[in-house]
Design an enzyme around this catalytic site. Structure first.
Site, short mmCIF file in Angstrom:
data_model
loop_
_atom_site.label_atom_id
_atom_site.label_comp_id
_atom_site.label_asym_id
_atom_site.label_seq_id
_atom_site.Cartn_x
_atom_site.Cartn_y
_atom_site.Cartn_z
N ASN A 177 1.12 -1.29 -0.05
CA ASN A 177 -0.02 0.08 0.16
C ASN A 177 1.06 1.40 0.04
O ASN A 177 1.80 1.55 0.10
CB ASN A 177 -1.16 0.12 1.28
CG ASN A 177 0.08 -0.48 2.44
OD1 ASN A 177 0.00 -0.92 3.03
ND2 ASN A 177 0.10 1.40 3.03
N CYS A 178 -0.29 2.33 -0.85
CA CYS A 178 0.81 3.11 -0.90
C CYS A 178 -0.29 4.66 0.67
O CYS A 178 -0.13 4.19 1.39
CB CYS A 178 0.80 3.87 -1.79
SG CYS A 178 -1.06 4.85 -2.49
N ILE A 179 0.21 5.86 1.00
CA ILE A 179 -0.14 6.54 1.68
C ILE A 179 -2.36 6.07 1.73
O ILE A 179 -2.97 6.14 2.42
CB ILE A 179 -0.27 7.93 1.38
CG1 ILE A 179 1.34 7.84 1.89
CG2 ILE A 179 -1.30 8.86 2.29
CD1 ILE A 179 1.78 9.32 1.17
#
Length: 467
Positions: free
Chosen positions: A409-411
């Site tokens: 995941n990113c942000i």
């Protein structure tokens, strides 16, 4: 395996960036040139290349957005290996191979244990901090095993080095081949030490007896230099030809590829340092590196049978070539021989790269899979907190666990690498509360969640493990 090698190749680019500038500064500031002592500190890059490789691989192969903890894990891994071997036997040095092993183990430990939850009393050591503890525990037995195994390899190479001189041109070929072939294992130093400073003896005009190809050549021994000459061909012509082939064959990121290959070639020619080019394909295409090793040996053998003799004080760079040309025999002929090997290298590497799926720089498409839109999505929020249910439904509607290759995941987004993105059911995923589904290509997709994505990924990971 191909995906793994692609990621390993990208990881190797991290330490490679530091090599060209360091190599040039280190060479031109050496005692026989400008003698700038402070600038010799740039040599620390090469003295610690195993550490840089371990950190780069740990960062590149870790499944996380923040690479800080993986980098620390890689540093701890190689530090324990180096210190442990030094305690047990200070003569042991696994060099680049030690960095490779440490980086791979660090990345595996991080990915395996980054989500471990401990009892509250030990909560500080949970999650991303837990791999730091685990890598320490793992590297101790790894170091012990290395201590038991590695001396046999070093002893074998030392015995071989002492036997080469009796083989004539074949010995020169074997020396050149092994010099490159053993570099990833750090054992080339064992071979070099004997060849450079122990092979043969020569009595100088002052009555002093000196040993080794380098020392004897510089002191005027007419029989010294044959084990050194081939490196001028390999370094000044072969490595730049490899760089040109990689640049010409590049399908993607052509400008970046040309920039890296150009600086790497300049470093090889001027400083005699080949790692910036070699490390781009050393681990991701062992066959090409094997060919490079064969050609290095062949170059030395060719010069031997043509009675071309040249030596160096530091390495096979153009600086050493010019400085020592007066001590050589037919040293000028290295130029035409080198041009011939340049063509051989270029044709071999270029056609192999364009006809094979070689996972090196220029052959790896950089998609927009890593791009984020956090500024637009930072205010997004799910209308529920049913992360477990949502993760279960997402998994069902992306083709189940069997379709998942990798995820992170990113942000704000859940990033997915899938075997087939056509199995994604966008409508069903949107019904779970997701804000969007972006299909990048046939393998990569992103699901826009919002800042709660970190909580979702924890549940998603449990679903992956429990189904």
């Amino acid at each position: 395996m191909m995906r793994f090698l692609q990621k390993l190749g990208r990881s190797m680019l991290i330490p490679i960036v530091a090599l060209p500038a360091a190599g040039i500064l280190f060479r031109i500031s050496s005692e026989d040139l400008l003698d700038w002592k402070l600038f010799q500190a740039s040599g620390a890059i090469f003295n610690n290349i195993d550490i840089l490789i371990a950190i780069g691989i740990a960062m590149g192969l870790s499944k996380t957005k923040d690479r800080g903890i993986p980098a620390l894990t890689g540093f701890i891994a190689i530090s324990i290996l180096k210190e442990g071997l030094n305690i047990l036997d200070s003569d042991l040095n696994m060099s680049v191979f030690g960095g490779l092993i440490s980086g791979l183990l660090a990345a595996w430990v991080y990915n395996k244990f980054k989500d471990v939850e401990l009892p509250k009393v030990f909560s500080f050591f949970s999650g991303e901090n837990f791999p730091i503890t685990m890598i320490i525990l793992l590297m101790l037995p790894v170091t012990g095993i290395s201590f038991l195994v590695w001396p046999y390899a070093q002893s074998s190479i030392d015995w071989l080095a002492q036997s080469l001189v009796t083989l004539g041109g074949l010995g020169v070929f074997i020396n050149g081949f092994l010099n490159r072939f053993l570099l990833p294992f750090g054992l080339h130093h064992v071979l070099n030490t004997y060849i450079y400073f122990g092979l043969g003896d020569f009595k100088t005009s002052g009555g002093e007896v000196v040993h080794g190809e380098v020392t004897r050549f510089l002191n005027g021994d007419p029989t010294a230099g044959y084990f050194l000459s081939g490196y001028f061909v390999s370094i000044m012509f072969g490595v730049p030809a490899i760089a040109l082939a990689i640049s010409k064959a590049a399908k993607y990121n052509k400008q970046n590829t040309k920039a890296l290959m150009g600086s790497g070639s300049f470093t090889a020619i001027v400083a005699g340092i080949t790692e910036p080019i070699e490390f781009t394909f050393l681990f991701t295409s062992p066959f090409l590196y094997f060919i490079h090793s064969v050609y290095t040996g062949l170059a030395g053998m060719t010069l031997y049978y043509l009675h071309i003799r040249e030596g160096f004080s530091w390495g096979g760079s153009i600086i050493d070539y010019v400085l020592n040309l007066g001590l050589s025999d037919k040293g000028w002929m290295i130029i035409p021989v080198g041009i011939g090997f340049f063509i051989l290298y270029f044709v071999t590497f270029y056609f192999y790269i364009i006809n094979r799926n070689v996972p090196i720089i220029g052959q790896i498409e950089e998609s927009n899979f890593d791009e984020e839109k956090s500024d637009e999505e930072k205010d997004l929020s799910l209308t529920h907190n049913q992360y477990r249910y949502m993760s279960k439904k997402i998994l069902e509607n992306i083709g189940t666990k069997d379709n998942v290759i990798e995820y992170e995941n990113c942000i704000t987004r859940l990033r997915l690498e899938l075997r087939d993105t056509s199995l994604i059911n966008k409508d069903k995923i949107m019904q779970t509360g997701a804000h969007g589904v972006v299909i990048i290509d046939k393998h990569n997709a992103q699901i826009i969640i919002g800042p709660e994505v970190t909580k979702l990924v924890k549940e998603f990971n449990k679903e992956i493990e429990n189904t």
